[in-house]
Design an enzyme around this catalytic site. Structure first.
Site, PDB file in Angstrom:
ATOM      1  N   ASP A   1      -2.632 -10.706  -2.313  1.00 40.87           N
ATOM      2  CA  ASP A   1      -3.175 -10.191  -1.044  1.00 40.87           C
ATOM      3  C   ASP A   1      -4.637  -9.786  -1.272  1.00 40.87           C
ATOM      4  O   ASP A   1      -5.013  -9.391  -2.376  1.00 40.87           O
ATOM      5  CB  ASP A   1      -2.357  -8.965  -0.620  1.00 40.87           C
TER       6      ASP A   1
ATOM      7  N   HIS B   1       0.815  -1.228   0.000  1.00 43.67           N
ATOM      8  CA  HIS B   1       0.000   0.000   0.000  1.00 43.67           C
ATOM      9  C   HIS B   1       0.847   1.276   0.000  1.00 43.67           C
ATOM     10  O   HIS B   1       0.298   2.368  -0.225  1.00 43.67           O
ATOM     11  CB  HIS B   1      -0.916   0.044   1.230  1.00 43.67           C
TER      12      HIS B   1
HETATM   13 ZN   LIG Z   1      -3.949  -7.185   2.779  1.00 45.66          ZN
END
Ligand SMILES: [Zn+2]
Length: 309
Positions: free
Chosen positions: A162, A125
């Site tokens: 993910d 992220h």
């Molecule tokens: Zn994650």
């Protein structure tokens, strides 16, 4: 040659505070898996600290400086609503990125067939100038640029399974046709990016969002119909995997229904693609995974597929 492990004791020391899902117990659980009989003999290496220059390949220099200056002498500092630094975080955030660079070196040098980086915090992220979602530096993107800037590779692919979209990696790869990013992730879910219409400068971004409660069938269809064909067409010289295990059915942060065999299957498919495309060169990096049973099951399945390569 076998699968090499890159990790470091300081990943346990990165303290996110009480009640935080991205907690030290996560790396302890991964180490317990690595201590099982079937994995105990895998060669292990200490993750080195990444150089500041390596971080600046993918992050704004001012952001790198600001993060390193923000590491507190005591207590906690928040970089965003859920991304926390403690006095012990400096080594962890540098070594999480450094692990991927060292693993890339091991695989390109031929000292390992492939490699798994057991790190925390996660990285996918983290954007060029912003910490997000537990991630400080983008470990996998730093590793990809290490392969290109220090090892002479041109074309590097990242596949991210993910449960959350790897918005940071996508942002870093968007404008570069020689970088490929493909992701399966739950949608809608944090961070909200990752629609199929996000394709990068040269169709080098491939997003396969999955509705809540998707499982084996939807995941494998997305991989076989969209991601694996695009990966073959891209012709990478190295494949990196953002290996998060929070799409596991038990995970408390999301609602996909993957199980161990799904992580084994996906890893095996990517290893087989690497065998065809790039001498089997695969480096994988731990991202999320917040249920301890699911994390252990996913990690074990992932390692089994890497070892059978
Ligand atoms: Zn994650």
């Amino acid at each position: 040659m076998t699968t090499a492990i890159f990790t470091h004791p300081d990943f346990l020391a990165h303290d996110t505070g009480p009640g935080h899902p991205e907690r030290p117990e996560r790396i302890a659980v991964v180490w317990e898996v690595l201590d099982r009989d079937e994995f105990r003999d895998l060669p292990r290496f200490e993750a080195p600290e990444a150089e500041v220059e390596q971080l600046r390949w993918v992050h704004d220099p001012a952001y790198v400086d600001a993060v390193l200056n923000a590491v507190p002498d005591s207590g906690h500092v928040r970089l965003d609503a859920d991304t926390v630094l403690s006095p012990t975080s400096r080594s962890a955030i540098l070594r999480a990125a450094g692990a991927v660079c060292a693993a890339v070196d091991a695989v390109l040098d031929g000292t390992a067939k492939n490699a798994f980086c057991a790190v925390r915090p996660c990285g996918h992220h983290a954007e060029p100038a912003r910490a997000m979602g537990f991630c400080v530096f983008n470990n996998v993107a730093v590793g990809a640029e290490h392969a290109r800037k220090r090892r002479g590779l041109t074309r590097v692919a990242v596949v991210d399974y993910d449960v959350h979209h790897g918005n940071g990696t996508q942002a870093m790869f968007w404008d570069d046709a020689d970088l490929f990013f493909a992701s399966t992730h739950q949608s809608p879910l944090y961070p909200g990016t990752g629609s199929m219409s996000e394709t990068g400068v040269a169709d080098n971004i491939v997003n396969a969002p999955l509705p809540p409660h998707s499982g084996t069938v939807e995941f494998r269809q997305a991989m076989e119909r969209r991601i694996l064909p695009a990966l073959e067409e891209f012709q990478p010289e190295l494949i990196l995997i953002s290996a998060g295990f929070d799409a596991h059915a038990r995970d408390p942060l999301a609602s996909l229904n993957f199980t161990g065999p799904d992580f084994e299957w996906a890893t095996r498919k990517l290893v087989e693609a690497a065998d065809r495309l790039c001498d089997g060169r695969v480096v994988t990096v731990l991202e999320g995974g917040y249920d301890m049973v699911g994390l252990a099951e996913g990690c074990a399945a992932h390692l089994q597929a890497l070892m059978r390569a």
